[in-house]
Design a protein around this motif. Structure first.
Motif, PDB file in Angstrom:
ATOM      1  N   ALA A  19       0.874  -1.176   0.000  1.00 28.22           N
ATOM      2  CA  ALA A  19       0.000   0.000   0.000  1.00 28.22           C
ATOM      3  C   ALA A  19       0.904   1.217   0.000  1.00 28.22           C
ATOM      4  CB  ALA A  19      -0.911   0.011   1.226  1.00 28.22           C
ATOM      5  N   GLN A  22       4.448   1.137   1.646  1.00 29.42           N
ATOM      6  CA  GLN A  22       4.525   0.184   2.750  1.00 29.42           C
ATOM      7  C   GLN A  22       4.233  -1.229   2.264  1.00 29.42           C
ATOM      8  OE1 GLN A  22       1.475   0.590   5.684  1.00 29.42           O
ATOM      9  NE2 GLN A  22       2.441  -0.847   7.096  1.00 29.42           N
ATOM     10  N   ILE A  24       2.680  -4.442   3.250  1.00 28.36           N
ATOM     11  CA  ILE A  24       1.818  -4.995   4.299  1.00 28.36           C
ATOM     12  C   ILE A  24       2.063  -6.493   4.444  1.00 28.36           C
ATOM     13  CG2 ILE A  24      -0.558  -5.270   5.053  1.00 28.36           C
ATOM     14  CD1 ILE A  24      -1.268  -2.798   3.462  1.00 28.36           C
ATOM     15  N   PRO A  43       1.218 -10.099  16.297  1.00 23.88           N
ATOM     16  CA  PRO A  43       0.835  -8.855  16.972  1.00 23.88           C
ATOM     17  C   PRO A  43      -0.054  -7.990  16.087  1.00 23.88           C
ATOM     18  CG  PRO A  43       3.140  -8.793  16.310  1.00 23.88           C
ATOM     19  CD  PRO A  43       2.648 -10.167  16.031  1.00 23.88           C
ATOM     20  N   ASN A  44      -0.631  -6.976  16.691  1.00 24.94           N
ATOM     21  CA  ASN A  44      -1.421  -5.989  15.947  1.00 24.94           C
ATOM     22  C   ASN A  44      -0.618  -5.414  14.804  1.00 24.94           C
ATOM     23  OD1 ASN A  44      -4.060  -5.422  16.605  1.00 24.94           O
ATOM     24  ND2 ASN A  44      -3.457  -4.499  18.559  1.00 24.94           N
ATOM     25  N   GLY A  45      -1.246  -5.323  13.640  1.00 21.39           N
ATOM     26  CA  GLY A  45      -0.555  -4.722  12.509  1.00 21.39           C
ATOM     27  C   GLY A  45       0.382  -5.668  11.798  1.00 21.39           C
ATOM     28  N   ALA A  46       0.405  -6.950  12.199  1.00 21.30           N
ATOM     29  CA  ALA A  46       1.299  -7.904  11.564  1.00 21.30           C
ATOM     30  C   ALA A  46       0.885  -8.212  10.131  1.00 21.30           C
ATOM     31  CB  ALA A  46       1.333  -9.201  12.375  1.00 21.30           C
ATOM     32  N   GLY A  47      -0.396  -8.013   9.837  1.00 23.31           N
ATOM     33  CA  GLY A  47      -0.887  -8.314   8.492  1.00 23.31           C
ATOM     34  C   GLY A  47      -1.878  -9.468   8.469  1.00 23.31           C
ATOM     35  N   LYS A  48      -2.413  -9.847   9.635  1.00 26.44           N
ATOM     36  CA  LYS A  48      -3.332 -10.990   9.714  1.00 26.44           C
ATOM     37  C   LYS A  48      -4.598 -10.757   8.886  1.00 26.44           C
ATOM     38  CE  LYS A  48      -3.642 -10.690  14.248  1.00 26.44           C
ATOM     39  NZ  LYS A  48      -2.728  -9.556  14.485  1.00 26.44           N
ATOM     40  N   SER A  49      -5.194  -9.591   9.063  1.00 32.55           N
ATOM     41  CA  SER A  49      -6.440  -9.313   8.325  1.00 32.55           C
ATOM     42  C   SER A  49      -6.184  -9.279   6.825  1.00 32.55           C
ATOM     43  CB  SER A  49      -7.030  -7.970   8.766  1.00 32.55           C
ATOM     44  OG  SER A  49      -7.388  -8.012  10.121  1.00 32.55           O
ATOM     45  N   THR A  50      -5.051  -8.698   6.453  1.00 34.69           N
ATOM     46  CA  THR A  50      -4.717  -8.619   5.034  1.00 34.69           C
ATOM     47  C   THR A  50      -4.496 -10.019   4.459  1.00 34.69           C
ATOM     48  OG1 THR A  50      -3.664  -6.502   5.512  1.00 34.69           O
ATOM     49  CG2 THR A  50      -3.151  -7.520   3.389  1.00 34.69           C
ATOM     50  N   GLN A  84     -13.286  -8.580  10.856  1.00 34.33           N
ATOM     51  CA  GLN A  84     -12.930  -8.200  12.218  1.00 34.33           C
ATOM     52  C   GLN A  84     -14.042  -7.356  12.852  1.00 34.33           C
ATOM     53  OE1 GLN A  84      -8.923  -6.887  12.305  1.00 34.33           O
ATOM     54  NE2 GLN A  84      -8.913  -6.430  14.474  1.00 34.33           N
TER      55      GLN A  84
HETATM   56  N1  LIG Z   1      -5.605  -0.407   2.714  1.00 37.20           N
HETATM   57  C1  LIG Z   1      -4.514  -0.132   3.457  1.00 37.20           C
HETATM   58  N2  LIG Z   1      -3.750   0.925   3.145  1.00 37.20           N
HETATM   59  C2  LIG Z   1      -2.650   1.203   3.866  1.00 37.20           C
HETATM   60  N3  LIG Z   1      -2.228   0.472   4.914  1.00 37.20           N
HETATM   61  C3  LIG Z   1      -2.955  -0.583   5.275  1.00 37.20           C
HETATM   62  C4  LIG Z   1      -4.140  -0.964   4.565  1.00 37.20           C
HETATM   63  N4  LIG Z   1      -4.658  -2.056   5.148  1.00 37.20           N
HETATM   64  C5  LIG Z   1      -3.823  -2.364   6.160  1.00 37.20           C
HETATM   65  N5  LIG Z   1      -2.797  -1.483   6.245  1.00 37.20           N
HETATM   66  C6  LIG Z   1      -1.686  -1.511   7.189  1.00 37.20           C
HETATM   67  O1  LIG Z   1      -1.096  -2.787   7.099  1.00 37.20           O
HETATM   68  C7  LIG Z   1      -0.702  -3.269   8.348  1.00 37.20           C
HETATM   69  C8  LIG Z   1      -1.321  -4.625   8.614  1.00 37.20           C
HETATM   70  O2  LIG Z   1      -2.698  -4.478   8.756  1.00 37.20           O
HETATM   71  P1  LIG Z   1      -3.685  -5.696   9.134  1.00 37.20           P
HETATM   72  O3  LIG Z   1      -3.619  -6.714   8.053  1.00 37.20           O
HETATM   73  O4  LIG Z   1      -5.005  -5.125   9.463  1.00 37.20           O
HETATM   74  O5  LIG Z   1      -2.971  -6.262  10.445  1.00 37.20           O
HETATM   75  P2  LIG Z   1      -3.557  -7.132  11.648  1.00 37.20           P
HETATM   76  O6  LIG Z   1      -4.875  -7.679  11.223  1.00 37.20           O
HETATM   77  O7  LIG Z   1      -2.523  -8.189  11.881  1.00 37.20           O
HETATM   78  O8  LIG Z   1      -3.673  -6.239  12.833  1.00 37.20           O
HETATM   79  C9  LIG Z   1      -1.103  -2.212   9.353  1.00 37.20           C
HETATM   80  O9  LIG Z   1       0.033  -1.430   9.646  1.00 37.20           O
HETATM   81  C10 LIG Z   1      -2.139  -1.407   8.628  1.00 37.20           C
HETATM   82  O10 LIG Z   1      -2.110  -0.082   9.057  1.00 37.20           O
END
Ligand SMILES: Nc1ncnc2c1ncn2[C@@H]1O[C@H](COP(=O)(O)OP(=O)(O)O)[C@@H](O)[C@H]1O
Ligand SMILES: [Mg+2]
Lengths: 240, 230
Positions: A19, A22, A24, A43-50, A84
């Protein structure tokens, strides 16, 4: 009628998600096999949701490839996801389910019975006519699970399904997940809750900072993590 | 104050010419709102859900059209419908239909612009879920329109408000002909200028009562809908 081909295994090969500047996800190679639930930890922000959105086919990776049962472009039909923060439609509990069923192609004649069956499966039968947005957090999560199950998925992706829930609500959600697993659905779930991963999951993907640090069977991962990062995470230390 | 009494008498006695005016006004305003909704809702929904170059400009122009000066629209419709105008052969000038056309043109941008905003906000909220549910484009639009229905009702109300309050455009294209194209607003303007204040005040009171009543009904529908659907 021939049974539709399976979406498993899901194979991610050198997947990257970017993104702006960055990364992700970086160089993620993984296989999701049939079997016990897979936990995605980190951890938070690791990229799990992505990672979940890529594996579900809802997000196109910037690099690398994803295949479902060997095919790279497949309809979502056999996959379902609970986000989430699930969004409840501005309808009744039953209305939410009826919409999910219709979108999944359930014939109108079977819809009403299917709604009742799904509500019973998540113990929401008594809240049939309640506006979905007035439900408690735990009830909304169960309705989101029912909406996902309405798709009769082969694979169910769950993104932190018990975040912000109290122990009783967590227990109810875990019972539904166990039930889905027992009915043959492959569950892939992101979670913060190590106890939950221990209770429910057969294997673990440990992510940190957008990269896969370790994949292992759950028993091995929790008793003898192979990496220092995973060991630190299990101890409760802050992992970068 | 004697003017006020005369006004109330006219209303309470059910003065025939007064009620003919009220009926025509409502018919014209409601027809205009229905036509504006038939055009404005689909256009607003389409604009909310599509992306194309120049979309921002279209939205700006549409939003600006909410403030179109009624007399200018009246003039434009007059020129279109006048005997030498392009649609002169329709013979609609100085008829209720001409007033409906002018008001529909005034109301349609309001309906379209507010519907666009409402539907787009809901789309941003629903998008991920609707995609994950595998909803077809048609089903997505259906879900958005249905779930936004209470807000869209308020959009219609805003449109009705403008139509009912309108005087300049209907005066120009309707001609304020007694018993044929005289509406509450044009009658109020005329009676005031003639000095017949009681009739003007009676009409004003009826107009306000109708607008308040319609708002009350819509409010009731909204609260009922919100209790049912949340
Ligand atoms: N669409 C996006 N644009 C920019 N940054 C993103 C986007 N989606 C997620 N991020 C960033 O990517 C990182 C991982 O996000 P995420 O997958 O939600 O992590 P997790 O679910 O592990 O907490 C975070 O730092 C988040 O801010
Ligand atoms: Mg997350």
């Amino acid at each position: 009628m021939r049974a539709p081909a399976s979406d498993l295994p899901i194979v991610l090969a050198a997947v990257g998600v970017r993104a702006g500047t960055q990364d992700i996800l970086r160089d993620v190679s993984l296989v999701f096999q049939p079997g016990a639930p897979t936990a995605i930890l980190g951890p938070n922000g690791a990229g799990k949701s992505t990672l979940i959105r890529v594996a579900a086919g809802l997000l196109q990776p910037s690099l690398g490839s994803v295949t479902w049962g060997g095919l790279s472009a497949k309809s979502l039909q056999r996959r379902a996801i609970v986000f989430q923060r699930p969004v409840m439609l501005r309808r009744s509990v039953a209305g939410n389910l009826a919409f999910a069923l219709a979108a999944a192609g359930c014939p109108r004649a079977h819809c009403a019975a299917a709604v009742e069956r799904l509500l019973a499966r998540v113990s929401l039968g008594a809240l049939h006519d309640r506006p979905a947005r007035r439900l408690s957090g735990g009830e909304q999560q169960r309705l989101a699970l029912a909406r996902a199950l309405a798709r009769e998925p082969e694979i169910l992706f769950l993104d932190e399904p018990t975040n912000n829930l109290d122990p009783a609500a967590t227990k109810a959600v875990e019972a539904i997940i166990r039930d889905a697993d027992a009915s043959g659905i492959k569950v892939v779930m992101a979670t913060h809750d190590l106890g939950q991963a221990r209770r429910l999951c057969g294997d673990v993907v440990f992510l940190a900072n957008g990269a896969v640090v370790e994949t292992a069977g759950a028993a091995d991962f929790f008793s003898r993590p192979r990496t220092e990062k995973a060991a630190a995470f299990l101890r409760g230390d802050i992992v970068e | 104050m004697s003017g006020f009494h005369t006004a109330m008498e006219l209303v309470l006695q059910g003065d025939a010419s007064l009620y003919a005016i009220v009926r025509l006004s409502l018919l014209v305003s409601l027809s205009a709102v229905v036509i504006a909704a038939l055009v404005g809702f689909p256009f607003g929904a389409w604009l909310a859900l599509t992306r194309f170059p120049g979309r921002d400009a279209v939205i700006i122009v549409l939003n600006a059209c909410m403030g179109l000066p009624p007399v200018v629209i009246g003039l434009a419709v007059f020129l279109l419908l006048s005997r030498s105008g392009p649609l002169g052969s329709w013979g609609l000038l100085f008829t209720p239909q001409a007033m409906v056309i002018a008001e529909a043109i005034l109301v349609a941008p309001i309906v379209a612009a507010l519907a666009r905003q409402t539907i787009e906000d809901l789309w941003l909220e629903y998008r991920a879920e609707l995609e994950a549910m595998g909803a077809t484009p048609l089903r997505r639009v259906g879900a958005l329109l249905w779930d936004a229905r209470l807000s869209l009702l308020t959009v219609l109300l805003a449109g009705f408000g403008r139509a009912a309050a309108e005087v300049g455009a209907v005066m120009i294209v309707g001609g304020n002909i007694d018993g044929f194209t005289r509406t509450m607003t044009t009658a109020i303007a005329l009676e005031t200028s003639k000095g017949d204040l009681p009739l003007a005040m009676g009409l004003g009171a009826v107009l306000i009562a109708i607008v308040v009543a319609i708002n009350g009904v819509v409010w009731g529908m909204r609260s009922y809908g919100e209790r049912k659907a949340g």
